[in-house]
Design a protein around this motif. Sequence first.
Motif, PDB file in Angstrom:
ATOM      1  N   ALA A 231     -22.223   2.282  10.974  1.00 27.10           N
ATOM      2  CA  ALA A 231     -20.992   3.419  10.861  1.00 27.10           C
ATOM      3  C   ALA A 231     -20.074   2.864  11.728  1.00 27.10           C
ATOM      4  O   ALA A 231     -18.723   3.067  11.410  1.00 27.10           O
ATOM      5  N   GLY A 232     -20.185   1.937  12.886  1.00 33.06           N
ATOM      6  CA  GLY A 232     -19.118   1.540  13.670  1.00 33.06           C
ATOM      7  C   GLY A 232     -18.320   0.386  12.760  1.00 33.06           C
ATOM      8  O   GLY A 232     -16.999   0.571  12.643  1.00 33.06           O
ATOM      9  N   ALA A 233     -18.896  -0.274  11.915  1.00 32.08           N
ATOM     10  CA  ALA A 233     -18.063  -1.295  11.023  1.00 32.08           C
ATOM     11  C   ALA A 233     -17.502  -0.294   9.898  1.00 32.08           C
ATOM     12  O   ALA A 233     -16.273  -0.802   9.650  1.00 32.08           O
ATOM     13  N   GLU A 234     -17.919   0.685   9.596  1.00 29.93           N
ATOM     14  CA  GLU A 234     -17.466   1.460   8.463  1.00 29.93           C
ATOM     15  C   GLU A 234     -16.052   2.056   9.197  1.00 29.93           C
ATOM     16  O   GLU A 234     -15.077   2.184   8.240  1.00 29.93           O
ATOM     17  N   LEU A 235     -16.283   2.599  10.111  1.00 23.84           N
ATOM     18  CA  LEU A 235     -15.154   3.244  10.641  1.00 23.84           C
ATOM     19  C   LEU A 235     -14.002   2.441  11.032  1.00 23.84           C
ATOM     20  O   LEU A 235     -12.877   2.798  10.929  1.00 23.84           O
ATOM     21  N   LEU A 236     -14.088   1.455  11.513  1.00 22.27           N
ATOM     22  CA  LEU A 236     -13.013   0.108  11.383  1.00 22.27           C
ATOM     23  C   LEU A 236     -12.442  -0.241  10.029  1.00 22.27           C
ATOM     24  O   LEU A 236     -11.305  -0.515  10.059  1.00 22.27           O
ATOM     25  N   ARG A 237     -13.413  -0.229   9.279  1.00 22.99           N
ATOM     26  CA  ARG A 237     -13.036  -0.295   7.699  1.00 22.99           C
ATOM     27  C   ARG A 237     -12.064   0.766   7.263  1.00 22.99           C
ATOM     28  O   ARG A 237     -10.963   0.546   6.908  1.00 22.99           O
ATOM     29  N   GLN A 238     -12.401   1.996   7.762  1.00 20.24           N
ATOM     30  CA  GLN A 238     -11.458   3.165   7.051  1.00 20.24           C
ATOM     31  C   GLN A 238     -10.102   2.944   8.122  1.00 20.24           C
ATOM     32  O   GLN A 238      -9.240   3.336   7.412  1.00 20.24           O
ATOM     33  N   ALA A 239     -10.109   2.735   9.355  1.00 18.02           N
ATOM     34  CA  ALA A 239      -9.041   2.441  10.129  1.00 18.02           C
ATOM     35  C   ALA A 239      -8.060   1.656   9.436  1.00 18.02           C
ATOM     36  O   ALA A 239      -6.752   1.767   9.435  1.00 18.02           O
TER      37      ALA A 239
END
Length: 281
Positions: A231-239
Amino acid sequence: MGYRTILVHMNDERRCDRLLEHAIKVAERCEAHLIGLFVAPQPLMMYTEWPGAGLGDVIEEARRAHAAAAERLRTKFNIATQSLPRPAEWRFLQSLMTNVADDVIACGRSVDLIIASQADPDWYLSSDMDVPDRLAIESGRPVLVIPNDAKQTVSGRRITIGWNERREAARAVFDALPFLKTAEAVNVVWVNPVVGGVISGDIPGSELCRTLARHGVKCEASWAEAADISAGAELLRQAKAYGSDLLVMGAYGRSRLSEFILGGASRHILSKAALPVLMSH
């Protein structure tokens, strides 16, 4: 903006210029009182194997080295903050512990915002001097973590919020209102939304967007799934995809006996983020 007293934890001469640049930018926007803090750790038995010197001599030399570093940082801080709208303040503390976290936390609990560097795993003093994780979990204050390879100062022009309806996320969002109110665009992202955790028919995060809109925040809601990555990696990708220059999220921890340890998403973002991250717990 609403942060009136800001503490910047200056612990490493190599990274102080970038950290100060961010801290001064935020202090200027807030017309805030900026406090620069250096806490020297207590030299202990780690130095006993140094050849050619007694333990007392080695410890005293380490203390002198930390004091000299603090003086150089004080000079840089005073020069860099001369143009701020409010007088800045420098503090130097000698800790009684080898790890400085408790002293920085104690100072940070009396301010509106703490600014600290991302930990540098390649620095030999990082385990004692880099404490953004403990600040985020234990200080009770919002912590703005500045990445070591930040390409630009934090502006908060476009902001991504990591949202999941948990207490920590709610705390972070409303701690970040001074940034959110002046942002051009805000994206509320829920990674892997929980079934039944949102109002039927709504996009996850819509209710938060309606509340923020009443504060004048221009925001939109979206959600994403992270089946193959954290989830952390995906959140960074979204940002990154949104073009954000600030990420806002809760700092998630779990208790292990009397110790808090960071959850996986928080740990990933603290170590991998290439943009400033505002965290609250």
